[in-house]
Write a protein that holds these residues in place. Structure first.
Motif, mmCIF file in Angstrom:
data_model
loop_
_atom_site.group_PDB
_atom_site.id
_atom_site.type_symbol
_atom_site.label_atom_id
_atom_site.label_comp_id
_atom_site.label_asym_id
_atom_site.label_seq_id
_atom_site.Cartn_x
_atom_site.Cartn_y
_atom_site.Cartn_z
ATOM 1 N N UNK A 90 1.787 2.896 21.137
ATOM 2 C CA UNK A 90 0.796 2.171 21.932
ATOM 3 C C UNK A 90 -0.502 2.965 21.879
ATOM 4 N N UNK A 91 -1.550 2.334 21.388
ATOM 5 C CA UNK A 91 -2.835 3.013 21.237
ATOM 6 C C UNK A 91 -3.486 3.207 22.605
ATOM 7 N N UNK A 92 -3.308 4.391 23.154
ATOM 8 C CA UNK A 92 -3.859 4.700 24.473
ATOM 9 C C UNK A 92 -5.293 5.218 24.377
ATOM 10 N N UNK A 93 -5.766 5.435 23.162
ATOM 11 C CA UNK A 93 -7.111 5.987 22.994
ATOM 12 C C UNK A 93 -8.186 4.912 22.895
ATOM 13 N N UNK A 94 -7.799 3.694 22.549
ATOM 14 C CA UNK A 94 -8.769 2.599 22.428
ATOM 15 C C UNK A 94 -9.208 2.150 23.822
ATOM 16 N N UNK A 95 -10.461 1.716 23.930
ATOM 17 C CA UNK A 95 -11.001 1.305 25.228
ATOM 18 C C UNK A 95 -11.432 -0.155 25.189
ATOM 19 N N UNK A 96 -11.709 -0.693 26.359
ATOM 20 C CA UNK A 96 -12.181 -2.074 26.449
ATOM 21 C C UNK A 96 -11.113 -2.998 26.991
ATOM 22 N N UNK A 97 -11.564 -4.154 27.460
ATOM 23 C CA UNK A 97 -10.663 -5.127 28.089
ATOM 24 C C UNK A 97 -9.601 -5.635 27.124
ATOM 25 N N UNK A 98 -9.980 -5.913 25.885
ATOM 26 C CA UNK A 98 -9.022 -6.418 24.896
ATOM 27 C C UNK A 98 -7.929 -5.385 24.639
ATOM 28 N N UNK A 99 -8.325 -4.128 24.539
ATOM 29 C CA UNK A 99 -7.349 -3.061 24.292
ATOM 30 C C UNK A 99 -6.426 -2.866 25.489
ATOM 31 N N UNK A 100 -6.964 -2.978 26.705
ATOM 32 C CA UNK A 100 -6.110 -2.866 27.899
ATOM 33 C C UNK A 100 -5.076 -3.984 27.901
ATOM 34 N N UNK A 101 -5.496 -5.171 27.542
ATOM 35 C CA UNK A 101 -4.592 -6.322 27.491
ATOM 36 C C UNK A 101 -3.521 -6.108 26.411
ATOM 37 N N UNK A 102 -3.930 -5.601 25.248
ATOM 38 C CA UNK A 102 -2.991 -5.332 24.149
ATOM 39 C C UNK A 102 -1.966 -4.278 24.559
#
Length: 179
Positions: A96-108
């Motif tokens: 799980x990519x915990x380093x990516x930011x933003x609403x789309x990434x939180x949803x993913x």
């Protein structure tokens, strides 16, 4: 004593899992040198550090195989182990990519968190139904790169472990140097 249905399942695994533990270890050591897939790197870490993460696991029965004959549409298990207590332990992994930011990434991330639990719980149910293995003989675990899943297993009887992406990469580099 292991029940007959459990014995039948263990025998089945030994016929469909052609690779030995040593073969799988060599495969994962290759993944460490050439980490072309993050999920495989996470699985390599789990495989090579199993005793510290899931100490009751003793013998690898299945790796990336369907537990139900050749019905891969019913799901493949990342790992299935026999425990020292004679139970079956199913482990699903998820990078799980915990380093990516933003609403789309939180949803993913949330979707991935939910999916890995859903997978392992569904596999447990299928094991129980298809192989007639009692629920108390089936244990489940989830291993991810997201510490936020650690609490999620409590209410659903799933053992959860995680490693940060940073620690996974540091381990890969140190493992490579030491071998």
């Amino acid at each position: 004593m292991i029940a007959n249905d459990l014995n039948r399942f263990v025998s089945y695994c030994k016929t469909i899992q052609p690779q030995t533990r040593e073969d799988i270890k060599k495969f994962f050591e290759g993944v460490i040198v050439f980490p072309y897939d993050k999920e495989l790197l996470l699985q390599a870490y789990l495989f090579l550090n199993l005793k510290t993460l899931f100490p009751s696991c003793s013998e690898l029965l299945l790796f990336e195989k369907s537990p139900i004959a050749d019905y891969t549409d019913l799901g493949k298990c990342d790992f299935v182990y026999l425990t020292s207590q004679g139970n079956i332990f199913i482990i699903e992994t998820k990078f799980i990519d915990t380093e990516a930011t933003g609403a789309t990434e939180r949803k993913r991330r949330n979707k991935h968190r939910n999916k890995v639990f859903e997978q392992v719980i569904t596999l447990k149910s299928r094991f129980s139904e298809y192989w007639s293995i009692r629920n108390e003989q089936l244990e489940c675990g989830v291993f991810t790169t997201d510490p936020d899943v650690d609490w999620r297993g409590n209410g659903v009887n799933v053992v959860t472990k995680s490693i940060s992406i940073e620690h996974l990469e540091a381990w890969r580099k140190s493992y490579q140097k030491s071998n």
